[in-house]
Design a protein around this motif. Structure first.
Motif, short mmCIF file in Angstrom:
data_model
loop_
_atom_site.label_atom_id
_atom_site.label_comp_id
_atom_site.label_asym_id
_atom_site.label_seq_id
_atom_site.Cartn_x
_atom_site.Cartn_y
_atom_site.Cartn_z
N THR A 125 -4.85 -13.34 8.35
CA THR A 125 -4.16 -12.11 7.98
C THR A 125 -4.60 -11.71 6.58
O THR A 125 -4.84 -12.57 5.71
CB THR A 125 -2.62 -12.24 7.99
N ASP A 184 -3.37 -8.62 3.82
CA ASP A 184 -2.41 -7.55 3.55
C ASP A 184 -2.65 -7.05 2.14
O ASP A 184 -2.40 -7.75 1.15
CB ASP A 184 -0.98 -8.10 3.70
N ARG A 223 -1.45 1.06 2.19
CA ARG A 223 -1.45 -0.30 2.69
C ARG A 223 -2.42 -0.44 3.85
O ARG A 223 -2.51 0.44 4.70
CB ARG A 223 -0.05 -0.70 3.17
N TYR A 242 -3.26 -3.62 6.65
CA TYR A 242 -2.82 -4.93 7.11
C TYR A 242 -3.61 -5.29 8.36
O TYR A 242 -3.58 -4.56 9.35
CB TYR A 242 -1.31 -4.89 7.40
#
Length: 965
Positions: free
Chosen positions: A294, A296, A317, A319
């Motif tokens: 992941t 982010d 953002r 992600y």
């Protein structure tokens, strides 16, 4: 004496007039749940005498323009619509020393009571005190506010669902580890609320996805764009429409100082513990969805264009998340990969038009891409049977607040939300690929069950007012308002070959070896649905003798839903089964007008503002979306089930194997379309809530509380097949409950009238037996803001929710039918929904020496109830009986439960500060004990009964870096 009586009569007349005016203003004024807070109090001298016409001023970095007013005849004052922040209250009066109360913290929905006792002297002889009102002495609502400390410093998944998981008493259908569930929204409930009765409110205006019951979102958020995240759970005021989980997300704004933040969170499989598989029949059961990676990243910036006049804020953002689904493998045995991507762009502009008027504009944009989204009806879904979701949505909002007088304020809001939500076949899946479902093996393969697109939009606006009046048999804060909304939701379906093939391979067979039924659809098809909701409310916070506050509220709601004139698609796969027809507009399928009281009492026990007793009662009408219209829309997805005799054994349904006599072959069941209708006299479901609690400030800003909650739901609805009667079913012996080894009596459909075979007229209507339900809970909480180096949010809940079970109405009519006695077996005495007998949660942060900091997020839940079922083939009809699948409950939910869950997440960080810049590296440890608890088991009795298909993700370390100034 006569003069006193005349004065009293006049005050009473003014009070009645004010109530009438409040009601009269309803068509033009309304306010959603507050995104702001209040400061109120009474100014007196040392003898306790009221001081009227004292000047009270508030200032804060959160305000563009400082505000001031004069106390009323009883010395009372109220500042409403204060943005969240830290305030200084200054009070001056002729002949008295100036008083400055600093450090007054305001959060969304919080009323800070700042009473002032002035000392004789010159104004220039200022008195400074630091007080932080901790206990809200006026409101009765149960709410939890996540400020920047809780949002940024507590290790969590950084999404709405993992945030709500931290709320005392709340339960969720998922258990988050470092954001592993951020791409699939959770079903949530609190204190016995209806699952998925949840509102996603953006800056005080609810903009949910309109489909189904209206309790889901189409918008995946940017965690770092929130200034506050407020969750209203119980005892909500008249401004709140529901009795479930109301999430009020307040977007950050600019300020007079340039400020910004950049963050990066990253993890890989290399910082993750190995998988610990549970055993099943002596063998490891591969389950869970561990991480591959992941990443982010966010960047935010806010500041002034014109100081005190125009502020801007922006945030972005991205992600990315990759997981492995261990329970599903490819042809060579490797786990399939789940790939997801999310991005957000958020912009906000705040303009102080003049000292009395402020306008804000907000634009939120989201892309949500899931490349292997799976059908949640089955535990095991192969990649070719998953969907490809490439989705975008946006929200536009305008907010205007106006201060008409010192004590009368207006608030106007408008919002528009737009979505295109597609679930498409995977690339490479051809139009000839067939969807295969095995109900006993809980498996799906071949192709997705369908392909569809979901265009939707929501338009809402509201207007509201707040008026403060003192010296009128106590003080009053009247609030009144109006809301109007219209929502549109459409579905466009296509099914390969127009059918799904259904198998029922029990424990003695391999999956997809026992053909059972064919489900034929009326696709391609397009349906369009609307609903409109209008609300009015009035509420008075009436404070008597400065210690007792009565919250008296009344709310009116109108809801209706319909669909327009529509026509079947001329390119239907099976026009002989689903005749091509033009359908007129439905008119109002339901048109509900309901009034609900909201009554509360808050009593300042000691008179010192440090303890309060609260009682409340409220009726809350259960939220609705376009689900009712979707269920009965004649051009909606319509299906018919046919018995399938795979005569050539190729596991591929040829039409002569399930339609040997063409269109005259009777289906064994059906759902949707013209087979389902709504009882026009049906009443709207609602819940009644009662609560009683005590809250006490025990040390500085630490407060504890104990509260009892009770809830029951009435007028719940389900499906009945009015084309037949329960008497048309006859008992059949020869079956055994495999869990108890006791004889099981089932029922065969054998009516005396042959015309009833294949007759379906499902009606959505109130089911009286569903009124048998109740929730009881006792909850203990402790809350402390971050001060003196530490903060805490904790709760321990003891609860029970039991009643008659319902499979629902809007999934497929085939899933429940209160006319079929087979589906009533073990329907009573179930532990309902996400019942967890004991729930314990703690969020806490402690600032260590040398700018080190530690945080903990711990959650414990009693395992959720399991409801074992088995699908039996019951022979229906004479003289040539044919098998019909009947899903029977073997034991009420709760006799068996999943294992209890314990989740411990830790964070360690260090703040490097230089010239106002903060560089904060973090290390997060999720599921620190590596408890890979089973959270999903196959509850259908068959070859994979109790197979552990879901476990909590293993321990993982997430590295983070945050730069703020």
């Amino acid at each position: 004496m006569v003069s006193s009586r005349v004065s009293s009569v006049r005050r009473f007349r003014v009070y009645l007039l004010s109530l009438v005016l409040g009601l009269g203003l309803l068509p033009s004024s309304w306010s959603q749940i507050s995104t702001t807070g209040k400061i109120t109090g009474v100014v007196t001298d040392r003898s306790g005498a009221d001081i009227p016409n004292a000047t009270v001023k508030v200032k804060s970095p959160a305000l563009m323009s400082n505000r001031s007013l004069l106390t009323q005849g009883d010395g009372g004052y109220l500042f409403d619509l204060l943005p969240s922040g830290t305030y200084e209250v200054t009070i001056t009066a002729k002949g008295f020393r100036e008083l400055h109360e600093t450090g007054v913290v305001i959060t969304a929905g919080f009323t800070a009571t700042v009473n002032a006792e002035l000392q004789l002297g010159e104004i220039t002889q200022a008195v400074f005190v630091q007080g932080q009102p901790v206990v809200d002495l006026q409101n009765v609502q149960t709410s939890t506010t996540f400020d920047q400390t809780l949002l940024q410093d507590i290790p969590s998944g950084r999404d709405p669902w993992s945030t709500v998981e931290q709320v005392p008493g709340a339960t969720s259908s998922t258990f988050d580890v470092a954001g592993n569930n951020s791409y699939q929204q959770s079903i949530m409930q609190v204190h016995g609320s209806t699952p998925a009765e949840q509102i996603y409110s953006f800056n005080g205006l609810d903009l949910n996805w309109p489909g189904l019951n209206g309790g889901y979102t189409q918008f995946y958020t940017n965690h770092d764009s929130f200034d506050e995240f407020q969750v209203v759970a119980d005892n909500a005021p008249a401004s709140v429409p529901i009795g479930g989980i109301y999430m009020n997300m307040v977007t950050k704004s600019g300020s007079n100082q340039l400020h910004g933040q950049a963050t990066l969170y990253y993890l890989t499989a290399g910082v993750q513990a190995g998988d610990k598989f549970p055993t099943y029949q002596g063998q490891p059961a591969k389950s869970g969805s561990p991480f591959d990676m992941t990443r982010d990243t966010t960047a935010s910036l806010g500041g002034p264009i014109l100081r005190d006049r125009w502020w801007l804020f922006g945030s972005y953002r991205r992600y990315d998340l990759r997981q492995r689904i261990l329970s599903v493998t490819d042809q060579v045995g490797n786990p399939v990969v789940d790939v997801n991507h999310q991005s957000n762009t958020d912009l906000r502009s705040d303009w102080q038009i003049n000292s009395k008027n402020k306008f804000s504009f907000i634009w939120l944009y989201n892309e949500q891409n899931r490349f292997f989204r799976r059908d949640t009806k089955y535990a095991f879904v192969t990649p070719d049977a998953s969907w490809r979701q490439i989705q975008n949505s946006y929200i536009l909002q305008g907010l205007w607040t106006s201060q008409i007088t010192d004590n009368f304020l207006l608030d106007f809001r408008v919002g528009w939300s737009k979505l295109l939500f597609p679930l498409r076949y995977q690339p490479g899946v051809t139009s000839s690929a067939l969807n295969l479902q095995d109900v006993a093996a809980n498996t799906e393969t071949g192709a997705a069950p369908n392909q569809f697109e979901n265009p939707a939009w929501v338009l809402k606006w509201s207007a509201g007012g707040s008026w403060y009046k003192g010296d009128l048999y106590g003080s009053h804060n009247f609030q009144f308002g109006f809301k109007w909304g219209k929502s549109y939701n459409a579905y466009i379906y296509r099914v390969n070959q127009g059918i799904n093939a259904i198998f029922n391979s029990d424990s003695g067979h391999q999956p997809f070896t026992v053909p059972s039924q064919v489900l034929a659809y009326n696709t391609p098809t397009t349906q369009k649905n609307y609903f409109r909701d209008t609300s009015f409310y009035v509420q008075d916070a009436w404070t008597l003798k400065r210690r007792l506050t009565l919250n008296l509220g009344l709310r009116y709601d109108n809801f209706y839903t319909d669909y327009p004139a529509q026509k079947s698609d001329p390119n239907e796969t099976f026009p002989q089964l689903f005749p091509i027809t033009t359908y007129p507009a439905s008119g109002h399928l339901v048109d509900w007008n309901r009034v609900s009281p909201r009554i509360g009492l808050a009593f300042d026990v000691t008179g010192k503002g440090d303890a309060v007793v609260r009682f409340s009662y409220g009726r809350y009408y259960i939220m609705q979306g376009t689900g009712l219209a979707e269920t009965v829309n004649p051009v909606g997805l319509f299906g018919k089930y046919y018995a399938w005799n795979d005569s050539n054994g190729d596991r591929n349904p040829q039409q002569n194997e399930w339609l040997p006599r063409g269109a005259k072959t009777d289906p064994v069941n059906a759902f949707g379309g013209s087979s389902t209708h709504i009882n026009s006299n049906m009443s709207r479901p609602y819940s009644n809530q009662l609560s009683a609690g005590y809250e006490k400030q025990i040390w500085r800003d630490l407060r504890v509380a104990a509260t009892y909650y009770y809830r029951t739901k009435k007028n719940l609805f389900g499906l009945e097949n009015t084309a037949v009667q329960p008497s048309d079913y006859v008992p059949v012996s020869g079956f055994t409950n495999p869990l108890t080894n006791q004889p099981l009596t089932l029922y065969s459909f054998r009516p005396s009238d042959p015309a009833k075979y294949g007759a379906f007229n499902f009606v959505v209507t109130n089911i009286q037996q569903l009124d048998d339900n109740a929730y009881h809970g006792v909850e203990f909480t402790a809350v402390k803001r971050l001060s003196h180096r530490w903060q805490v949010l904790g709760g321990f809940t003891i609860q029970r929710q039991k009643g008659v079970y319902s499979r629902g109405y809007s999934d497929q009519a085939y899933s429940d039918n209160f006319t079929d006695p087979n589906l009533d077996i073990n329907r009573k005495n179930n532990y309902l929904n996400l019942d967890a007998t004991y729930v314990f949660k703690v969020d806490s942060t402690y600032q260590l020496p040398w700018r080190f900091s530690s945080s903990v997020n711990f959650q414990h839940y009693t395992g959720f109830p399991l409801q074992p079922t088995e699908t039996f083939a019951v022979l229906d009809g004479e003289p040539t009986p044919k098998p019909v699948n009947e899903s029977v409950i073997l034991r009420p939910a709760g006799v068996l439960r999943l294992p209890s869950v314990n989740m411990l997440n830790l964070r360690f960080s260090r703040d490097f500060v230089r010239d106002g810049w903060h560089l904060i590296p973090t290390v997060d440890f999720f599921n620190t004990t590596n408890a890979q608890t089973v959270i999903g088991e196959v509850s259908t009795f068959g070859s994979r009964y109790l197979y552990p298909f879901g476990t909590i993700n293993p321990f993982v370390t997430r590295l983070g870096l945050r730069l703020a100034f």
